[in-house]
Design an enzyme around this catalytic site. Structure first.
Site, short mmCIF file in Angstrom:
data_model
loop_
_atom_site.label_atom_id
_atom_site.label_comp_id
_atom_site.label_asym_id
_atom_site.label_seq_id
_atom_site.Cartn_x
_atom_site.Cartn_y
_atom_site.Cartn_z
N PHE A 250 30.44 53.26 62.74
CA PHE A 250 30.27 54.09 63.94
C PHE A 250 30.64 55.55 63.72
CE2 PHE A 250 31.50 49.73 65.09
CZ PHE A 250 30.31 49.32 65.63
N ILE A 475 25.38 49.81 57.90
CA ILE A 475 26.71 49.73 58.53
C ILE A 475 26.68 48.77 59.71
CG2 ILE A 475 27.33 52.01 57.69
CD1 ILE A 475 26.86 53.12 60.52
N ALA A 519 16.88 54.84 59.24
CA ALA A 519 15.60 54.13 59.30
C ALA A 519 14.45 55.13 59.14
CB ALA A 519 15.47 53.37 60.61
N ARG A 638 8.56 54.84 67.19
CA ARG A 638 8.13 53.53 66.73
C ARG A 638 9.35 52.62 66.51
NH1 ARG A 638 4.80 53.06 61.14
NH2 ARG A 638 3.57 51.21 61.59
N LEU A 640 10.74 49.65 64.56
CA LEU A 640 10.44 48.87 63.35
C LEU A 640 10.69 47.39 63.56
CD1 LEU A 640 12.06 51.09 60.56
CD2 LEU A 640 9.62 50.77 61.01
N LYS A 643 14.28 43.34 67.33
CA LYS A 643 15.51 42.55 67.40
C LYS A 643 16.72 43.37 66.95
CE LYS A 643 17.17 37.95 66.20
NZ LYS A 643 16.78 36.66 65.62
N GLY A 712 14.92 56.69 65.39
CA GLY A 712 16.33 56.30 65.18
C GLY A 712 16.99 55.81 66.44
N GLU A 715 22.50 55.67 67.90
CA GLU A 715 23.40 56.39 68.79
C GLU A 715 22.92 56.54 70.23
OE1 GLU A 715 23.61 59.05 65.43
OE2 GLU A 715 25.73 59.35 65.82
MO1 MOS Z 1 27.38 58.31 63.15
S1 MOS Z 1 28.87 58.95 64.39
O1 MOS Z 1 26.74 59.75 62.51
O2 MOS Z 1 27.95 57.21 62.05
#
Ligand code: MOS
Length: 755
Positions: A250, A475, A519, A638, A640, A643, A712, A715
């Site tokens: 994060f 991550i 991504a 888009r 990808l 899920k 993306g 966030e």
């Molecule tokens: Mo994020 S806060 O750029 O891992």
């Protein structure tokens, strides 16, 4: 029944289950501290118990007497490391003096490492660390933002990649003063402490003179490699860093943690492998989302058009580094407004340097912006959603840039329809279910859609076997899985025919995994590398006797069903294995790079958008707040993999609920010490705190945001959520709480004050 296995024609957009999932749920995915090299030593850190001052004496006798203790490192015996600050700056370092563990006798913040015990067992290291006695000359610490704000300053040096607030436009104060509808409010956010499931840990394997293999909990294996090489003057080819599996990060793992420095220091000095895993308590002494105070003045004309926005933020930083994030700029681009003034200042305190936490800056700034516009909608007498629709803007007024896409209307429309917003009773405190007050609130979210420089390799082998690789990280976001999908799609094979290699510093160069860009960036690089393989295949195929592809360019070809074919007529083509055979090759491998388009950036900018709708139920007597329903509609180009994408948004919403109601960094300002030590009293939403979360992805086609069309998702899911919850609480109770997290005591106090 839902399709659970894909076919080759429809891989992108298929809800493929995580390819790393089975390893994770069976406990066979090794995390950084789960590697067990022969004869590995174990470390444990002793931390400072004052907020500011000097170490006057270290009594190590009892600790050293613990059986199994090998060595104790302090500032008095720390081996030599690089002298210059520039050698300590990682890829995403901040302006200032990077923290150097065990540098000298100065204590800059509570919990600062003051000693490292290395022992044959973890238990011995931990016991010994507890027996180290440290004497201090304590000084008065500064930890209270309400006091430190008096000395707030504009950072002298800006952080790389973070735009300072734009210059004011129009006549903000004058427009505010003469507007018929105005609000002015101050919003407080307490600090939040990173607590991913996986603790910070490193296993440093000593491979011989100057040679290390490092398993680290990090968002960037190459960033850690560069950092260690800089500090310890090692050669990059002798230091290999892995982060195959990361148990959440994060943003906490963007910069190298002090554990990897300390474990490496000991491994090089002792010429043995060393493992160091920090405790849950130590998570509270590391990078955190800084406490902020934000003032917003916002005004509208008689119909509700915004005529002035003035937004000032003051955020905590450490005394040694100027942590910066984009907090206020959003207020100049989210809605149409011609009179805008924004400022962003830092207040230096005796705290560890703050760090990025999911949507850094936006998660914070949108709390103030989206609560303020909500407050103003009531002042105008407009439905909060109508207020936002009325002030829609299709450009970025801060930078005078066009947007590559903004399907925010669709987010509002689809989100409101799914939520049932039209049934909302406009008056606060007018919806009830027995003893529960019911509140409906909403907010907008915006985050950057960024393409960063990324390199990837793709390899096609005989038999349709594909491998794709890049130094990217997963991550918890789904990188393993989406790269398999992109690779499979490019070669017309199934994901199980694709081997993904990531999490290894020796692989093609990418940036840290952050900013929601992996991504889009690494995915596009994989696609480009696959395209390069296709070009090489064509080059060989064109020279084959009687080749039906002899006259074609690569754009006129496609890979389908194990053949390189004519795009418009896949009857004409050559089998991939035949091309390899004819060329005398067992595989073709190519590398490709993607980078942001500098020419496009002069005119265009990309953002993801969301509309969040929240229902809260608040017990009118005891103030218990439940978030009973969330609908979030997201426009992110888009998708990808719906899920893994949905999981990203779910996680963001949960974290947003934590920000709104639960996560609260607490400091005893007399001592300058952090009072949170564990997850019992630093509450992160548990299952019982989370009810219905409904995620909608609205259709958005954006060929400019990235070659893949991806924007993306890591966030955007958190941005605006805390404000939507706060707005729902206001709608339920009729009282505004502007101090986050909004805990029961604040709701009850506000109720009492109103009565
Ligand atoms: Mo994020 S806060 O750029 O891992």
């Amino acid at each position: 029944m839902a399709q659970t296995t894909p076919d080759t024609g429809r891989l992108i957009g298929f809800p493929l289950a995580r390819i790393d999932g089975p390893k994770k749920v069976t406990g066979t995915a090794p995390y950084a501290a789960e590697h067990h090299p022969q004869g590995c030593l174990h470390g444990f850190v002793t931390t400072a118990t004052i907020g500011r001052g000097r170490i006057t004496r270290l009594d190590l006798a009892d600790a050293a007497a613990v059986p199994g203790v090998v060595k104790i490192y302090t500032h008095e015996n720390r081996p030599r490391t690089a002298w210059w600050d520039r050698s300590w700056k990682d890829e995403v370092a901040l302006p200032g003096h990077p923290f150097r563990p065990l540098e000298n006798d100065r204590i800059l913040f509570d919990g600062q490492p003051v000693a490292l015990v290395i022992a044959e067992t973890f238990e011995a290291a931990r016991d010994a660390a507890a027996l180290i006695r440290v004497s201090y000359a304590a000084e008065e610490p500064t930890t209270d933002l309400s006091a430190a704000r008096q000395d707030a300053y504009v950072p002298k040096q800006k952080r790389n990649g973070i735009a300072p607030p734009p210059p004011p436009r129009g006549e903000p104060q004058a427009a505010y003063d003469r507007a018929p509808h105005r609000i002015s409010a101050e919003y407080w956010l307490e600090g939040e402490h990173h607590n991913p499931m996986e603790l910070f840990g490193s296993t440093v394997i000593y491979e011989g003179e100057g040679r290390l293999t490092v398993h680290d909990k990090t968002q960037g294996s190459q960033n850690v490699q560069g950092y260690l090489c800089g500090i310890f003057e090692l050669q990059p080819e002798n230091v290999r860093v892995y982060n195959y599996f990361v148990g959440g990060a994060f943003g906490s793992g963007l910069r190298p943690g002090h554990q990897v420095f300390l474990a490496t220091l000991a491994a090089l000095d002792l010429r043995r492998s060393v493992k160091l895993e920090l405790s849950r308590q130590e998570m509270f002494y590391m990078r955190w989302r800084p406490a902020t105070v934000q003032s917003v003045k916002m005004a509208a004309d008689a119909e509700g058009h915004l005529v002035a926005i003035l937004h000032d933020a003051i955020a905590a930083t450490s005394v040694h580094e100027d942590y910066q994030e984009t907090v206020v700029n959003w207020s100049g681009l989210a809605y149409r407004c011609d009179n805008v003034q924004l400022s962003y200042e830092l207040a230096a305190m005796n705290v560890s340097t703050p760090g990025d936490m999911r949507a850094p800056g936006a998660a914070t700034g949108f709390v103030a912006l989206e609560c303020a516009i909500d407050e103003l909608s009531y002042a105008v007498g407009l439905d909060p959603l109508e207020m936002r629709v009325l002030n829609f803007v299709h450009v970025d007024q801060n930078e005078d840039l066009q947007l590559t896409s903004k399907a925010l209307h669709a987010c509002y429309r689809e989100g409101a329809a799914r939520f049932g917003w039209a049934q909302r009773s406009p008056k606060p405190r007018s919806m009830r279910d027995g003893q529960d007050l019911i509140g409906w609130g909403m907010a907008t979210g915006i985050w950057e859609a960024t393409l960063t420089q990324a390199t990837a390799r793709a390899r096609l082998s005989k038999g349709g076997k594909v491998a794709v690789s890049a130094a990217a990280s997963d991550i918890g976001t789904g990188t393993w899985t989406v790269l398999a999908q992109v690779g499979a799609d490019a070669f017309g094979v199934l994901p199980q025919q694709v081997t993904v290699e990531i999490g290894d510093s020796s692989l093609p160069k990418t940036s840290v995994e952050g900013g929601s860009w992996t991504a889009a960036s690494t995915g596009s690089a994989v696609q480009a590398a696959a395209r390069a393989v296709q070009a090489t295949l064509l080059r060989h195929a064109r020279t084959m006797p009687g080749s039906p592809l002899a006259e074609l360019s690569v754009e006129q070809t496609a890979i389908r069903g194990g053949r390189l074919v004519m795009e418009i007529n896949d009857q004409a083509g050559v089998a991939l294995d035949d091309i390899l055979d004819a060329a005398g090759l067992s595989f073709i491998e190519e590398e490709a790079e993607v980078a942001p388009d500098a020419a496009q950036a002069k005119t265009f900018v990309s953002y993801t958008h969301s509309g969040i709708f929240v229902e809260v139920r608040i017990d009118d007597e005891v103030g218990v707040i439940r978030v009973s329903r969330v609908v979030i509609a997201v426009a992110a180009g888009r998708i990808l993999n719906p899920k893994t994408a949905r999981s990203q948004i779910l996680g963001g919403v949960v974290m947003g609920i934590g920000m709104a109601l639960h996560e609260e960094g607490m400091t005893d300002h007399r001592l300058g010490r952090i009072m949170n030590h564990n997850l019992a009293e630093y509450h992160i939403p548990a299952h019982a705190d989370i009810a219905d979360i409904d995620v909608i992805f609205v259709e958005e086609h954006d060929a400019m945001a990235s070659p893949l069309g991806v924007k993306g998702l890591g966030e955007i899911g958190i941005v605006g959520v805390a404000a939507a919850v706060a707005n729902a609480i206001y709608h339920a109770t009729g009282t505004r709480v502007r101090h986050f997290p909004i805990t029961i005591d604040k709701v009850l106090f506000a109720k009492e004050a109103a009565e």
